[in-house]
Design a protein around this motif. Structure first.
Motif, PDB file in Angstrom:
ATOM      1  N   GLU A   1       0.828  -1.201   0.000  1.00 19.27           N
ATOM      2  CA  GLU A   1       0.000   0.000   0.000  1.00 19.27           C
ATOM      3  C   GLU A   1       0.872   1.265   0.000  1.00 19.27           C
ATOM      4  OE1 GLU A   1      -3.378   2.135   2.690  1.00 19.27           O
ATOM      5  OE2 GLU A   1      -3.067  -0.010   3.001  1.00 19.27           O
ATOM      6  N   ARG A   2       1.864   1.264   0.897  1.00 21.74           N
ATOM      7  CA  ARG A   2       2.756   2.428   0.957  1.00 21.74           C
ATOM      8  C   ARG A   2       3.604   2.542  -0.316  1.00 21.74           C
ATOM      9  NH1 ARG A   2       4.924   2.360   7.191  1.00 21.74           N
ATOM     10  NH2 ARG A   2       3.009   3.114   8.124  1.00 21.74           N
TER      11      ARG A   2
ATOM     12  N   LYS B   1       1.646   4.350  -2.856  1.00 23.96           N
ATOM     13  CA  LYS B   1       1.638   5.807  -2.636  1.00 23.96           C
ATOM     14  C   LYS B   1       2.962   6.427  -3.087  1.00 23.96           C
ATOM     15  CE  LYS B   1      -1.653   5.797   1.165  1.00 23.96           C
ATOM     16  NZ  LYS B   1      -1.821   5.804   2.615  1.00 23.96           N
TER      17      LYS B   1
END
Lengths: 116, 406
Positions: free
Chosen positions: A45-46, A49
């Motif tokens: 997820e990071r 980003k």
């Protein structure tokens, strides 16, 4: 500005300041790109980003008007050899130019330091 | 090959347009800026200098008389072309901009009068009215047309119903986005409210007819260079009865029949509005342009342009990164963005890499772009003499740009 007559090609309302990008966004892009392999340690997820930020910073670089005549001159000459290479030059011209300016600045600083 | 239909171009001979013959590799898609000129027009201009070479209305020698006859014939021809009854209802100008300025400055305004225009007008139908407001007590009201080409007739009706409203000045077609204004309804609304109607027909007459008989408007301006004719010549056409509401703003040669140290007697219109020597060579070319359009016929022109529009639609709508300004693609005029690419850079790439002439910028519609917070865009405008191959090259070029440069 581009030599395209009076008809307002220079009136873009989403221009990005060269100095703002050069001093903040460009170094961030370089650092985040160089450190991208580290993103594999922080979860998908990071990492997503991280990638979004890098891509956004790269896309922002295209909105800067930086010696446009030279960019078009070089791109259109390269087109005669390879359309793909011409597109590549066109897209990365601003980043290449800013990288060169950073190297130049670094060289000037180092030279001055050596002289002192 | 991604096109489904073949085009029919039997009425346009390949050698009709010398510029196309001299630049066979060029694809000219900047027709909303100016049109190409047929050979007859170029020869018409040349014939004035080589065969006439005199001043109309002034000289009584035979060359002068021949020039006067030719100019009278041209005026008659133009009046018929726009559906007017008398040749005297045509005033020669330097172009649409000059025509609108002439109307603006010659009309006898009263204090508090209001003029209505749309937000989509070319600067030539905006700036004269702004300037008029600065100098006199004439107010300008702007009817909004949004970035998708949507408009509210009720908003226009409210403006028209104000007792101060005197004139509605609208483009019959826009040079920015394709738009289909219900002109008959608008003109009827205006007249119901005793408001006169001026149409800027600059973007219309190359593509379809527009005449006073069908639509009953009051004034019309256009430039001949946009309808196959020469640059530097246009017309302000008006119904004869409106001369009563005007007084010439520019005076000089041939505008008067007599002068004393304190007064002058004006010539009859249209001559009192045509100060100075006329653009005779351009008038000769203008007549040839009309004759060429009549030879091809508007029905053929419209048929060909519909086919070209369809080809553009088929080719462009699925391209990556492409977004369109206005109501859509179904027109000879398309205004677009390709991703985040600067429209000026895109236009230059199309020119240098692909020999395709397009137009970038805000297309003299600064107000509309500012109002809608839009970036400058790329305009592609086809005309009936463009070919299937032209559109194919455009689509292939934009495909390649989209693939390599975005």
């Amino acid at each position: 500005m581009l030599d395209t007559g009076c008809c307002g090609t220079n009136l873009r309302n989403d221009r990005i300041s060269f100095w703002g990008y050069f001093t903040l966004a460009f170094p961030a892009l370089i650092v985040l790109s160089a450190m991208y392999p580290l993103s594999f340690l922080i979860g998908s997820e990071r990492r997503g980003k991280w990638k979004t930020i890098v891509v956004s910073l790269y896309e922002m670089s295209k909105r800067i008007i930086l010696v446009p005549k030279l960019k078009l001159f070089i791109s259109t000459k390269i087109y005669l050899i390879s359309p793909v290479l011409s597109g590549f030059t066109f897209k990365l011209f601003n980043l290449f130019w800013m990288m060169s300016m950073w190297f130049l600045l670094a060289w000037i600083v180092l030279t001055i330091q050596r002289l002192i | 090959m991604f096109f489904k239909k073949k085009l029919n171009h039997e009425n346009v001979e390949s050698g009709d347009f010398p510029l196309k013959s001299n630049h066979p590799d060029v694809v000219f898609l900047d027709n909303a800026c100016t049109s190409l000129k047929p050979r007859e027009v170029i020869e018409g201009i040349s014939s004035y200098y080589s065969e006439f070479g005199s001043c109309a209305l002034r000289s009584v020698h035979k060359l002068g008389k021949q020039t006067t006859t030719a100019v009278d014939h041209a005026r008659k021809k133009i009046s018929q072309f726009v559906g007017l009854k008398k040749a005297e209802e045509v005033i020669f100008t330097r172009g649409a901009t000059d025509s609108i300025n002439l109307l603006c400055r010659s009309f006898q305004w009263s204090e508090g009068d209001e003029v209505i225009i749309s937000s989509l007008e070319h600067n030539s139908n905006l700036l004269p009215w702004i300037a008029l407001g600065e100098g006199q007590r004439v107010n300008l009201n702007i009817w909004n047309i949004d970035k998708d080409g949507r408009f509210d007739l009720k908003e226009l009706e409210a403006l028209l119903s104000k007792k101060e409203s005197k004139l509605l000045s609208l483009c019959s077609d826009s040079n920015i986005i394709p738009i289909d204004l219900p002109l008959a309804e608008i003109i009827s609304l205006a007249h119901k409210n005793d408001v006169l109607v001026h149409l800027d027909a600059s973007q219309t007459l190359l593509h379809r007819p527009l005449n006073f008989n069908d639509l009953n408007f009051d004034f019309m301006s256009f430039s001949f260079h946009k309808i196959l004719g020469p640059t530097g010549i246009g017309a302000l056409c008006l119904k004869e009865e409106h001369y009563d509401k005007m007084k010439p703003a520019i005076l000089g040669g041939e505008t008067v029949v007599n002068v004393t140290n304190k007064a002058y007697v004006l010539s009859d219109p249209p001559h009192c509005y045509e100060a100075g020597i006329g653009s005779y060579a351009e008038i000769f070319g203008a007549v040839k342009a009309i004759e060429y359009i009549e030879k091809i016929g508007y029905s053929q022109i419209q048929k060909k342009e519909e086919e070209l529009s369809l080809l553009m639609q088929e080719g462009l709508e699925s391209l990556r990164g492409m977004t369109f300004l206005g109501p859509g693609l179904n027109s000879h005029l398309v205004n677009l963005y390709l991703g985040e690419m600067d429209s000026g850079e895109l236009s230059i790439l199309l020119d240098k890499n692909y020999n395709i002439m397009t137009r970038a910028g805000v297309h003299c519609g600064h107000y509309w772009y500012n109002q809608n917070q839009l970036n400058p865009s790329l305009r592609i405008s086809a005309a009936f003499y463009n070919t299937e191959s032209d559109i194919q090259r455009l689509v292939e070029a934009l495909q390649e740009v989209s693939k390599n440069y975005l």
